[in-house]
Structures are given as structure tokens and as C-alpha cells.
Design a protein around this motif. Structure first.
Motif, PDB file in Angstrom:
ATOM      1  N   TYR A  59      50.049  79.751  39.624  1.00 44.45           N
ATOM      2  CA  TYR A  59      48.706  80.098  40.092  1.00 44.45           C
ATOM      3  C   TYR A  59      47.575  79.919  39.073  1.00 44.45           C
ATOM      4  O   TYR A  59      46.410  79.885  39.463  1.00 44.45           O
ATOM      5  CB  TYR A  59      48.694  81.538  40.602  1.00 44.45           C
ATOM      6  CG  TYR A  59      49.507  81.707  41.862  1.00 44.45           C
ATOM      7  CD1 TYR A  59      49.016  81.282  43.085  1.00 44.45           C
ATOM      8  CD2 TYR A  59      50.775  82.272  41.822  1.00 44.45           C
ATOM      9  CE1 TYR A  59      49.761  81.428  44.245  1.00 44.45           C
ATOM     10  CE2 TYR A  59      51.527  82.421  42.981  1.00 44.45           C
ATOM     11  CZ  TYR A  59      51.016  81.997  44.187  1.00 44.45           C
ATOM     12  OH  TYR A  59      51.754  82.133  45.329  1.00 44.45           O
ATOM     13  N   ALA A  60      47.880  79.809  37.790  1.00 36.85           N
ATOM     14  CA  ALA A  60      46.816  79.687  36.787  1.00 36.85           C
ATOM     15  C   ALA A  60      46.147  78.316  36.882  1.00 36.85           C
ATOM     16  O   ALA A  60      46.780  77.313  37.220  1.00 36.85           O
ATOM     17  CB  ALA A  60      47.378  79.901  35.391  1.00 36.85           C
ATOM     18  N   THR A  61      44.869  78.297  36.585  1.00 35.27           N
ATOM     19  CA  THR A  61      44.098  77.054  36.607  1.00 35.27           C
ATOM     20  C   THR A  61      44.515  76.163  35.441  1.00 35.27           C
ATOM     21  O   THR A  61      44.747  76.644  34.326  1.00 35.27           O
ATOM     22  CB  THR A  61      42.592  77.385  36.485  1.00 35.27           C
ATOM     23  OG1 THR A  61      42.223  78.255  37.561  1.00 35.27           O
ATOM     24  CG2 THR A  61      41.737  76.126  36.531  1.00 35.27           C
ATOM     25  N   PHE A 117      52.144  89.827  42.222  1.00 35.50           N
ATOM     26  CA  PHE A 117      52.415  90.833  41.190  1.00 35.50           C
ATOM     27  C   PHE A 117      52.688  92.191  41.820  1.00 35.50           C
ATOM     28  O   PHE A 117      53.547  92.935  41.353  1.00 35.50           O
ATOM     29  CB  PHE A 117      51.256  90.949  40.201  1.00 35.50           C
ATOM     30  CG  PHE A 117      51.340  90.004  39.040  1.00 35.50           C
ATOM     31  CD1 PHE A 117      52.533  89.780  38.370  1.00 35.50           C
ATOM     32  CD2 PHE A 117      50.213  89.343  38.596  1.00 35.50           C
ATOM     33  CE1 PHE A 117      52.613  88.918  37.296  1.00 35.50           C
ATOM     34  CE2 PHE A 117      50.278  88.473  37.516  1.00 35.50           C
ATOM     35  CZ  PHE A 117      51.472  88.259  36.865  1.00 35.50           C
ATOM     36  N   ALA A 118      51.959  92.521  42.869  1.00 38.18           N
ATOM     37  CA  ALA A 118      52.186  93.797  43.554  1.00 38.18           C
ATOM     38  C   ALA A 118      53.607  93.856  44.097  1.00 38.18           C
ATOM     39  O   ALA A 118      54.282  94.886  43.993  1.00 38.18           O
ATOM     40  CB  ALA A 118      51.159  93.987  44.674  1.00 38.18           C
ATOM     41  N   GLU A 119      54.080  92.738  44.660  1.00 36.10           N
ATOM     42  CA  GLU A 119      55.462  92.682  45.148  1.00 36.10           C
ATOM     43  C   GLU A 119      56.444  92.829  43.987  1.00 36.10           C
ATOM     44  O   GLU A 119      57.423  93.579  44.078  1.00 36.10           O
ATOM     45  CB  GLU A 119      55.719  91.352  45.852  1.00 36.10           C
ATOM     46  CG  GLU A 119      55.010  91.184  47.169  1.00 36.10           C
ATOM     47  CD  GLU A 119      55.179  89.774  47.743  1.00 36.10           C
ATOM     48  OE1 GLU A 119      56.133  89.068  47.354  1.00 36.10           O
ATOM     49  OE2 GLU A 119      54.336  89.388  48.569  1.00 36.10           O
ATOM     50  N   LEU A 120      56.196  92.099  42.918  1.00 37.14           N
ATOM     51  CA  LEU A 120      57.080  92.147  41.751  1.00 37.14           C
ATOM     52  C   LEU A 120      57.125  93.547  41.157  1.00 37.14           C
ATOM     53  O   LEU A 120      58.188  94.024  40.748  1.00 37.14           O
ATOM     54  CB  LEU A 120      56.611  91.132  40.701  1.00 37.14           C
ATOM     55  CG  LEU A 120      57.433  91.015  39.429  1.00 37.14           C
ATOM     56  CD1 LEU A 120      58.879  90.604  39.741  1.00 37.14           C
ATOM     57  CD2 LEU A 120      56.793  90.010  38.481  1.00 37.14           C
ATOM     58  N   TRP A 180      43.642  83.955  42.406  1.00 37.23           N
ATOM     59  CA  TRP A 180      43.598  85.316  41.866  1.00 37.23           C
ATOM     60  C   TRP A 180      44.109  86.309  42.911  1.00 37.23           C
ATOM     61  O   TRP A 180      44.913  87.184  42.611  1.00 37.23           O
ATOM     62  CB  TRP A 180      42.180  85.660  41.430  1.00 37.23           C
ATOM     63  CG  TRP A 180      42.046  87.044  40.872  1.00 37.23           C
ATOM     64  CD1 TRP A 180      41.414  88.096  41.444  1.00 37.23           C
ATOM     65  CD2 TRP A 180      42.580  87.521  39.641  1.00 37.23           C
ATOM     66  NE1 TRP A 180      41.510  89.205  40.643  1.00 37.23           N
ATOM     67  CE2 TRP A 180      42.238  88.869  39.522  1.00 37.23           C
ATOM     68  CE3 TRP A 180      43.333  86.931  38.623  1.00 37.23           C
ATOM     69  CZ2 TRP A 180      42.611  89.657  38.427  1.00 37.23           C
ATOM     70  CZ3 TRP A 180      43.696  87.713  37.535  1.00 37.23           C
ATOM     71  CH2 TRP A 180      43.336  89.057  37.449  1.00 37.23           C
ATOM     72  N   ASN A 181      43.672  86.146  44.134  1.00 36.14           N
ATOM     73  CA  ASN A 181      44.139  87.020  45.217  1.00 36.14           C
ATOM     74  C   ASN A 181      45.631  86.833  45.456  1.00 36.14           C
ATOM     75  O   ASN A 181      46.364  87.802  45.645  1.00 36.14           O
ATOM     76  CB  ASN A 181      43.346  86.756  46.496  1.00 36.14           C
ATOM     77  CG  ASN A 181      41.906  87.197  46.376  1.00 36.14           C
ATOM     78  OD1 ASN A 181      41.581  88.087  45.603  1.00 36.14           O
ATOM     79  ND2 ASN A 181      41.026  86.554  47.122  1.00 36.14           N
ATOM     80  N   ALA A 182      46.081  85.585  45.437  1.00 38.83           N
ATOM     81  CA  ALA A 182      47.501  85.300  45.682  1.00 38.83           C
ATOM     82  C   ALA A 182      48.388  85.881  44.580  1.00 38.83           C
ATOM     83  O   ALA A 182      49.413  86.508  44.870  1.00 38.83           O
ATOM     84  CB  ALA A 182      47.718  83.790  45.803  1.00 38.83           C
ATOM     85  N   ILE A 183      47.987  85.678  43.327  1.00 35.55           N
ATOM     86  CA  ILE A 183      48.838  86.174  42.233  1.00 35.55           C
ATOM     87  C   ILE A 183      48.848  87.697  42.201  1.00 35.55           C
ATOM     88  O   ILE A 183      49.875  88.309  41.900  1.00 35.55           O
ATOM     89  CB  ILE A 183      48.452  85.571  40.864  1.00 35.55           C
ATOM     90  CG1 ILE A 183      49.612  85.767  39.873  1.00 35.55           C
ATOM     91  CG2 ILE A 183      47.156  86.154  40.335  1.00 35.55           C
ATOM     92  CD1 ILE A 183      49.482  85.011  38.578  1.00 35.55           C
TER      93      ILE A 183
END
Length: 109
Positions: A36-38, A66-69, A59-62
Motif C-alpha cells: 500500500y505504500a506509495t 492493520f485493524a484486522e491484523l 491509507w484507508n485500505a492499510i
């Protein structure tokens, strides 16, 4: 006064027992950043102020990933959990630190 030897030994056992879980977390975190990073025209990560950069969409996707992780649970055996009496000898715990170790305290309730 500081923690007693048995308490420090238990912390050490806990750290050793959860090393694989930490490795898994860090590998997944690195994969998410890689995905996901640019990146610039050369395929290198764009980093500003020591932080990876993301598009708003990524940013929204990561953050969702992260919330799932971060919901990944680590199974800790009872012999690695602490009694409050073991921890009372350690001075200077902050509320945040107690919140972090709360799941590791057998008789916290």
C-alpha cells in the motif's frame, strides 16, 4: 524496588514464547506496507519525515488491514500469566502499560 528474579524470568519466558507471534505480525505489517505504500518512478518507497507515504485510498485500505491484523490474538498459557502480587513490586507502571499487560494478569478482576 524492582521486580524480583522470578518475575523477570517470567517476563523473559513470555517474550520467548511469543517470538513467533511477533515475527508473524511484523512480516504481515511489512507485506501491507509493501502493498500500500506509495512508490516513486524507480519503484522506491516515498518516505517523508521517516514515514512511508500513502494515497488517501491506500491509507484507508492499510488502516483497515492493520485493524484486522491487530485483532490477532496471542494464546498465552496460564503459567506465563502474572499474579498481581508479582507485579506490585514493580514501581512506576503507567495506566497505558497496565492496560497492555492486563490480559496477562490472572487475578486482575
Amino acid at each position: 524496588t524492582g521486580a524480583g528474579f522470578r518475575t523477570l524470568l517470567k517476563f523473559t519466558k513470555f517474550i520467548n514464547a511469543t517470538e513467533e507471534d511477533e515475527k508473524f505480525y511484523n512480516e504481515k505489517r511489512a507485506e501491507l506496507i509493501k502493498t500500500y505504500a506509495t512508490k516513486d518512478d524507480k519503484g522506491e518507497f516515498v518516505i517523508k519525515n521517516n514515514q512511508y507515504q500513502f494515497t488517501d485510498e491506500n491509507w484507508n485500505a492499510i488502516n483497515e488491514k492493520f485493524a484486522e491484523l491487530n485483532t490477532t490474538e496471542v494464546d498465552v498459557s496460564d503459567d506465563l500469566k502474572f499474579e498481581t502480587s508479582e507485579l506490585e513490586k514493580i514501581e512506576g507502571f503507567t495506566l497505558e502499560e497496565v492496560s497492555l499487560i492486563y490480559p496477562l494478569i490472572k487475578d486482575a478482576e
